[in-house]
Enzyme design. Structure first.
Site, PDB file in Angstrom:
ATOM      1  CB  ALA A   3      -0.918   0.002   1.210  1.00  0.00           C
ATOM      2  N   GLY A   7       1.633  -5.230   1.461  1.00  0.00           N
ATOM      3  CA  GLY A   7       0.443  -5.498   0.666  1.00  0.00           C
ATOM      4  C   GLY A   7       0.739  -6.186  -0.652  1.00  0.00           C
TER       5      GLY A   7
END
Length: 267
Positions: free
Chosen positions: A68, A113
Site C-alpha cells: 500500500a 500489501g
C-alpha cells in the site's frame, strides 16, 4: 490483445488464453484505492472473457509490489482507511474465488500489501534473487490489513505466520521456497522469467488441460477448506457433477479408453 486504456494502473493483456495483469505504478508498484479498483475491473473482465489462466506481475524488474502507498495511508482519515481495507479484502477474495487458475509471478520485491496480493494467488513463482519478501507492517505500528494475517496463517500455520509477522523481517525467495510461501523459483533475467511463466501458464489451457476442471479443483479447495469436512465433500460432489456434464470430461474419458492424448476444449 492489450489494454488500450491510458490511465489504468493495471495493464491487461491476453495471449493464448492467459490474461496478464501488470501492476503499473512506478517506481515501486505500490497500490492505492484507485489501483485496487483497476485490479477489481481486470478480475471481472477476465471472468467474462475467453481466459483460462490469470498471471499477475509487476511492471519493471525491481518490484512485484511494495504494498500500500504509505503516503496515502498517512494522509487519509481512519474512515477512508477502513473502507480502503474493506474494498481490498473484497477484491482479493474475488480473485481467490474466481474459477480460473491465478499465478503470481513475483519478478521483484514482494512485501507488505504486495505479498497480500500474492497470497490471494493460487501458485506463486518467484524470480531467483530478484528481491525480498515479507510482511513488515509491524514496523509501522500496524498489522497486514488486506488479508495477510488470515491467508498467511492458513498457508504456513498459526505459529510460523505469527513469528514472521511480529518479527517483521523480509527475506529472500530461497527461504520463502523452503517455508512453502512460494511454490517455485525460476532463474533468468526478467524477460526470460516472463517467458517461462507464460510457458508454465499455457499448460493449464486447452487443448493441453481441461481448464474447467482446473478451475473447479481450485474452487473445491478454496471453498472446501473454509467449511466442515462433510460440507467440503458436498461442494466437491456438486462441482464434479458439473464437470461430468461438460464436453471435456467426455473427451478425457474417451481419450483414456482409446489410448490417445485428449484434446480439451475448455467446455
Amino acid at each position: 490483445m492489450a489494454d488500450t486504456l491510458p490511465d489504468t494502473l493495471i495493464r491487461y493483456a491476453v495471449e493464448d488464453g492467459v490474461a496478464v495483469f501488470t501492476i503499473d505504478d512506478p517506481p515501486a508498484n505500490t497500490y492505492t484505492y484507485e489501483m485496487m479498483r483497476d485490479l477489481d475491473d481486470a478480475i471481472l473482465r477476465a471472468r467474462f472473457e475467453d481466459v483460462h489462466v490469470i498471471v499477475i506481475r509487476g511492471q519493471g524488474e525491481k518490484f512485484f509490489s511494495a504494498g500500500a502507498n504509505i503516503n496515502m495511508l498517512r494522509t487519509s482519515d481512519p474512515y477512508f482507511k477502513y473502507f480502503f481495507c474493506l474494498h481490498a479484502n473484497e477484491t482479493l477474495s474475488r480473485l481467490e474465488q474466481t474459477p480460473k487458475l491465478v499465478i503470481g509471478a513475483l519478478n521483484g520485491h514482494t512485501v507488505g500489501g504486495g505479498l497480500e496480493i500474492a497470497l490471494a494467488c493460487d501458485i506463486r513463482i518467484a524470480r531467483k534473487d530478484a528481491g525480498k519478501i515479507g510482511l513488515p507492517e509491524v514496523n509501522l505500528g500496524v498489522l497486514p490489513g488486506t488479508g495477510g494475517t488470515q491467508r498467511l496463517g492458513r498457508l504456513l500455520g498459526k505459529s510460523k505466520a505469527i513469528e514472521l509477522m511480529v518479527e517483521g523481517r523480509t527475506f529472500g525467495f530461497d527461504e520463502a521456497l523452503e517455508l512453502g510461501l512460494v511454490n517455485k523459483i525460476f532463474e533468468g533475467d526478467d524477460e526470460t522469467f516472463h517467458a517461462r511463466i507464460m510457458e508454465y501458464a499455457r499448460q493449464f489451457t486447452p487443448p493441453h488441460k481441461a481448464s474447467r476442471a482446473v478451475g473447479r479443483i481450485k474452487r473445491a479447495v478454496c471453498s472446501g477448506v473454509e467449511v466442515p469436512f462433510s460440507e467440503g465433500l458436498a461442494i466437491e460432489r456438486e462441482l464434479q457433477q458439473l464437470l461430468f456434464q461438460g464436453d471435456d470430461a467426455r473427451e478425457g474419458l474417451a481419450a483414456y479408453v482409446e489410448r490417445r492424448a485428449p484434446e480439451f476444449s475448455g467446455r
